[in-house]
Scaffold this active site. Sequence first.
Site, short mmCIF file in Angstrom:
data_model
loop_
_atom_site.label_atom_id
_atom_site.label_comp_id
_atom_site.label_asym_id
_atom_site.label_seq_id
_atom_site.Cartn_x
_atom_site.Cartn_y
_atom_site.Cartn_z
N HIS A 1 28.72 -43.54 -11.71
CA HIS A 1 30.08 -44.36 -11.72
C HIS A 1 29.94 -45.50 -12.72
O HIS A 1 30.94 -46.00 -13.29
CB HIS A 1 30.14 -44.94 -10.40
CG HIS A 1 30.58 -43.92 -9.41
ND1 HIS A 1 31.61 -43.26 -9.23
CD2 HIS A 1 29.95 -43.44 -8.35
CE1 HIS A 1 31.83 -42.23 -8.64
NE2 HIS A 1 30.84 -42.57 -7.49
N HIS B 1 23.91 -40.38 -8.89
CA HIS B 1 25.52 -40.51 -8.42
C HIS B 1 25.99 -42.01 -8.87
O HIS B 1 27.02 -41.86 -9.44
CB HIS B 1 25.39 -40.05 -7.20
CG HIS B 1 27.12 -39.94 -6.40
ND1 HIS B 1 27.60 -38.80 -6.40
CD2 HIS B 1 27.65 -40.92 -6.19
CE1 HIS B 1 28.80 -39.13 -6.07
NE2 HIS B 1 28.90 -40.37 -5.97
N GLU B 2 25.44 -42.93 -8.47
CA GLU B 2 25.96 -44.27 -8.63
C GLU B 2 25.83 -44.75 -10.05
O GLU B 2 26.96 -45.36 -10.45
CB GLU B 2 25.17 -45.23 -7.56
CG GLU B 2 25.27 -44.85 -6.32
CD GLU B 2 26.74 -44.68 -5.85
OE1 GLU B 2 27.44 -45.56 -6.42
OE2 GLU B 2 26.83 -43.76 -4.89
N GLU C 1 34.32 -38.27 -7.06
CA GLU C 1 33.02 -37.82 -6.46
C GLU C 1 32.53 -36.53 -7.11
O GLU C 1 31.33 -36.55 -7.10
CB GLU C 1 33.12 -38.03 -5.03
CG GLU C 1 33.83 -39.58 -4.48
CD GLU C 1 32.72 -40.35 -4.89
OE1 GLU C 1 31.41 -40.33 -4.65
OE2 GLU C 1 32.95 -41.60 -5.44
#
Length: 630
Positions: free
Chosen positions: A171, A167-168, A240
């Site tokens: 980004h 998930h990070e 998100e």
Amino acid sequence: MNFFQRQQDVRKSSRRLVVLFVVAVLTLVVVVDLIAFFLLGLSEQPTTAILDIMIGLSLFLIVAIGLTSLFRMLALKRGGGGKVAQSLGGLFVPADTADPRLRRLRNVVEEMAIASGTPVPEVYVLPHEPGINAFAAGFTPADAAVAVTHGALERLNRDELQGVIAHEFSHVVNGDMRLNIRLMGVLFGILGLAVIGRILMSIRGERNPLPLIGLVLLVVGYIGVFFGRLIKAAVSRQREYLADASAVQYTRQTEGLVGALKKIGGLPEGAKLRDKRSEDVSHMLFGEGFANWFATHPPIEQRIRTLDPAFDPAQFAQLTSAWQARPPDGMREDEALGLAPPGEGPLPPPNAAMPVQAAHVVASIGTVSQQAAHQRAGSIIAAIPAPLLDRARHPDTVLPLVLGLLMAQDPHARATQQAIVASRFGPSVADAATQDAQTLASLHPVLRLPIAELAFPVLRRRPRPQQDAVLACIHALAQADGVLTLREYCLSRLLHRELYESVHHTSPWAGRRAPRQAVDQAVATLLAVLAAAGGPGEPEDAYRAGLAQVVPGQPLPFTPVPPVMLENVWPVLDGLGGPEKEHLVTGMVTVIGHDDVATVSEIELLRTVCALIHCPLPPLADARPEQVTP
């Protein structure tokens, strides 16, 4: 939405951030002017006097907010992502750590970096945070840092940790990270009014209006908090969902990410952070770190249902009850579930070739479309000989290893490079680099770029003067005698660019749009170099086929040039917009795949060139190879 469309979306979000910031500042200026008008009794003053006071006060506020934001941005830029993690009490996790939990964390981060085609970031742990959370910060992928809480280390098993880290990384890859850190600087200017207000309130004296102005600014500063949270929510919430979807693409399974979200929802600590300074990064976090009116993240139930439509929120009560007696332990779960790190898998033979399609490669950039990326990356890391892996992770041996990676196969060029290294770092480093170069010469081509990326975070931890010396040395090695192969040159250039970005927190190139004629010429030069370095066949035919994909109808002649002529190409090509880069990658794939297949070495060259123009391409070496004669 592919990588290039996401890049365009991030640019739109950046423009929206500027608009929201301007609206917030103007609103605050109007509010302050109105308060001052009534508190200072200006209604009885002449119109010219009122205008002078209102204009002066407005200009003061605008300048104060602008300068505060600017100083905050400069402070953040000086330290990169690691500075943000350290400001929250983050402890750096060294590459050669022996702690089992920290080793597991670093392994997951390294696997995900290689899987996504990005530099390995610095890794930090927030040791005093029992909640499950994480964030990525930085201005560029080369100066990025990933931080996780102690609670994430303790409570998450390996699959769940992979989901959070993936998930990070989304980004990082999608460009959200740069937008998020800009948001920190911009909002600090608005919130800084409260700080200025406190200072003015402390100034005493008869008939002194400053304490009254300070009170106004203090009130307005808290109004700024309202606007700050509103802007964070407007910018962050939808991204998100995208990061969750990207994490599933990286790991090719939803269970890990869903499991992490369930633990956040079922444990008392949830994702909450204790450190109040953490509110600055609330829009960067994996989970909602603070309770306020404007949430920066979608509700946890919605995020889980998006990934698992069968989820029933009533499960939270059951999980909470089950975990009251015995909270989850991630390492124990790893043992029970057999979640060992990915083992060594077969690599394609160095002389293998595989079919390549431009559409497949373009779709793979910034994401993963085949088997589990972390498993593929884990297999690549496991295939690296242990002595080389140890040297890449140790501060005392990383420099000779990296310089050895950049040394040419040509004996004359290598002798020149050895002299360059000796003149800058001494004969012992030069001898070690030459010895490493001999060891690396027989290394599988798929492993060379991953070794460089694993060594990079250790190299970037050196003091600034040493980093500058390494930058100068890498540049000199890339220019050695002008006889480097294209692969040697591109790897040198990539490491130089990544190290430069980690030091200066910006690209070495201006990033400005070049005139159309300059773009066409840069495209022609790159495709000509790729065509000349290709396999059997007519390079001019491959060049023309690729050129037709990027600049159709342009009669640009094929002119073979040495790799060093690419020096002036990178600033132009890296400044292209998303759709133009998409066409460029299509053209590059067309050139190297003009004979319908690409060798492993050609694929790795393509990955290196794509990385140079900030188009991260995951390893493609898991395709079924076709044996060809070398």
